[in-house]
Scaffold this active site. Structure first.
Site, PDB file in Angstrom:
ATOM      1  N   PRO A   1      -1.228  -1.910   6.702  1.00 45.12           N
ATOM      2  CA  PRO A   1      -1.283  -0.922   5.626  1.00 45.12           C
ATOM      3  C   PRO A   1      -2.027   0.331   6.108  1.00 45.12           C
ATOM      4  O   PRO A   1      -3.186   0.247   6.523  1.00 45.12           O
ATOM      5  CB  PRO A   1      -2.070  -1.634   4.514  1.00 45.12           C
ATOM      6  CG  PRO A   1      -2.087  -3.086   4.912  1.00 45.12           C
ATOM      7  CD  PRO A   1      -2.030  -3.101   6.393  1.00 45.12           C
TER       8      PRO A   1
ATOM      9  N   LYS B   1       2.489   1.696   1.970  1.00 41.68           N
ATOM     10  CA  LYS B   1       1.145   1.135   2.143  1.00 41.68           C
ATOM     11  C   LYS B   1       0.912  -0.052   1.230  1.00 41.68           C
ATOM     12  O   LYS B   1       0.422  -1.108   1.655  1.00 41.68           O
ATOM     13  CB  LYS B   1       0.103   2.227   1.903  1.00 41.68           C
ATOM     14  CG  LYS B   1      -1.337   1.751   2.062  1.00 41.68           C
ATOM     15  CD  LYS B   1      -2.013   1.588   0.722  1.00 41.68           C
ATOM     16  CE  LYS B   1      -3.458   1.169   0.869  1.00 41.68           C
ATOM     17  NZ  LYS B   1      -4.161   1.068  -0.414  1.00 41.68           N
TER      18      LYS B   1
ATOM     19  N   ASP C   1      -3.689   3.740   5.224  1.00 43.78           N
ATOM     20  CA  ASP C   1      -4.218   4.686   4.239  1.00 43.78           C
ATOM     21  C   ASP C   1      -5.091   5.693   4.965  1.00 43.78           C
ATOM     22  O   ASP C   1      -5.048   5.803   6.204  1.00 43.78           O
ATOM     23  CB  ASP C   1      -4.989   3.953   3.137  1.00 43.78           C
ATOM     24  CG  ASP C   1      -6.238   3.246   3.661  1.00 43.78           C
ATOM     25  OD1 ASP C   1      -6.511   3.319   4.890  1.00 43.78           O
ATOM     26  OD2 ASP C   1      -6.955   2.638   2.853  1.00 43.78           O
TER      27      ASP C   1
ATOM     28  N   GLN D   1      -6.890  -5.279  12.364  1.00 44.57           N
ATOM     29  CA  GLN D   1      -7.054  -3.960  11.756  1.00 44.57           C
ATOM     30  C   GLN D   1      -7.921  -4.020  10.513  1.00 44.57           C
ATOM     31  O   GLN D   1      -8.662  -3.082  10.204  1.00 44.57           O
ATOM     32  CB  GLN D   1      -5.667  -3.387  11.440  1.00 44.57           C
ATOM     33  CG  GLN D   1      -5.666  -2.051  10.726  1.00 44.57           C
ATOM     34  CD  GLN D   1      -5.631  -2.230   9.218  1.00 44.57           C
ATOM     35  OE1 GLN D   1      -5.002  -3.166   8.723  1.00 44.57           O
ATOM     36  NE2 GLN D   1      -6.298  -1.368   8.500  1.00 44.57           N
TER      37      GLN D   1
END
Length: 333
Positions: free
Chosen positions: A272, A255, A274, A318
């Site tokens: 990334p 990440k 999370d 995103q």
């Protein structure tokens, strides 16, 4: 250079020493609030209508208006003894064009965001539902070294505490830029400054916890790899190679590596993943298992889904969803 300056309709607001500069662009191409407090950079704070922050070893004051931004920039004065640096040193007219170019690069204003928003809205109903409120969310082009250590600090942490840690790194080991409005501002430290005896102990004594060891070890590894030469080589690597190389650093997992790839290395397809992104992905992937940790396989599956949905700049798209979800999360606290 002058043609570049005029092309983007940039001009001085006044000819006196307290001038504001203006950088003009199309409406909704940049929203400062969503871009600067959305978890990308941790060195910005909002005071009334201004955003004050540090990048490129300079202090910046930025204000939003309908057709662009107004700004002032301050640099250090190396000719004065450190103890006498109480007065801010403002950018001179000779550096106005350079400062405008720095801002354009930092906000990546050559990326046509409205055009991409239109494409992403057509591709995704969820994106379309948040695009109006979360317009102008841009990826910042950040310094590699600062981004690496900032996201090492982000491990199991929240934005306000990450910001405090990054600021401590600058205060402890960075070069003073100037004093403004009762506060002193510092550039982010060099790798040489972070790779010295006692760093881990000092950081641990100042609330960094286990991240103190990560920072000290990573500084040593980067120095051993060649320091700035390694960073230059990293910037030239393709996405997968750069991500693998970053993951050789202490405290840098998939990440964090993707954050650095997206925010500093121009790999716009990096996603990334999370806990926020995992929850967002559940909206799209109906058979995704409920679990506390994201496995490597699931991490790849989530990233591939967004890349298929949004295309080569999926990381930008995103990020808009991330900012929208982060706002909802903060509202619940």
């Amino acid at each position: 250079m002058i043609r570049y300056y005029l092309k983007y309709r940039c001009f001085k607001m006044s000819s006196n020493s307290d001038k504001w500069l203006r950088l003009c662009f199309e409406p909704k191409e940049l929203q400062l609030k969503g871009t600067l407090n959305g978890g990308q950079s941790f060195r910005w704070k909002q005071i009334d209508s201004e955003w004050i922050g540090v990048f490129n070893s300079k202090l910046w004051r930025i204000k939003q208006y309908e057709h662009g931004i107004e700004f002032k920039v301050y640099t250090s004065n190396d000719d004065e003894p450190l103890v006498k640096k109480q007065k801010i040193i403002e950018s001179s007219c000779s550096t106005d064009i350079e400062s405008i170019k720095e801002l354009r690069d930092y906000f990546q204003l050559d990326f046509n965001l409205r055009e991409h928003y239109t494409q992403w809205c057509k591709a995704d109903e969820l994106f379309n539902s948040v695009a109006n409120d979360f317009y102008g969310i841009r990826m910042l082009k950040q310094e590699v070294l600062e981004n690496i250590f900032s996201f090492i600090c982000s491990s199991n942490n929240h934005i306000s505490r990450i910001s405090s840690m990054v600021e401590k790194l600058a205060i402890f080991y960075g070069k003073e830029i100037c004093s403004y409005n009762g506060s002193t501002y510092y550039a982010f430290p060099t790798i040489e400054a972070l790779n010295q005896d006692g760093v881990e102990t000092k950081l641990r004594d100042n609330g960094f916890g286990y991240r103190a060891k990560y920072i000290a070890n990573t500084a040593k590894i980067i120095a051993e790899k060649g320091g700035n030469k390694w960073i230059t080589a990293l910037q030239a690597m393709p996405y997968k190679e750069a991500k693998s190389e970053l993951m050789t650093l202490t405290g840098v997992g998939a990440k964090v590596a993707d954050c650095i790839c997206l925010m500093s290395l121009a790999h716009t397809s990096a996603i990334p993943v999370d806990t926020h992104v995992y929850q967002i992905a559940r909206h799209y992937i109906s058979d995704m298992p409920k679990q506390k940790t994201v496995t490597d396989k699931l991490y790849q599956r989530i990233g591939d889904h967004f890349r298929k949905l949004y295309g080569p700049s999926a990381g930008w798209a995103q990020t808009v969803l991330f900012c929208a979800d982060l706002k909802k999360f903060q509202a619940r606290d």
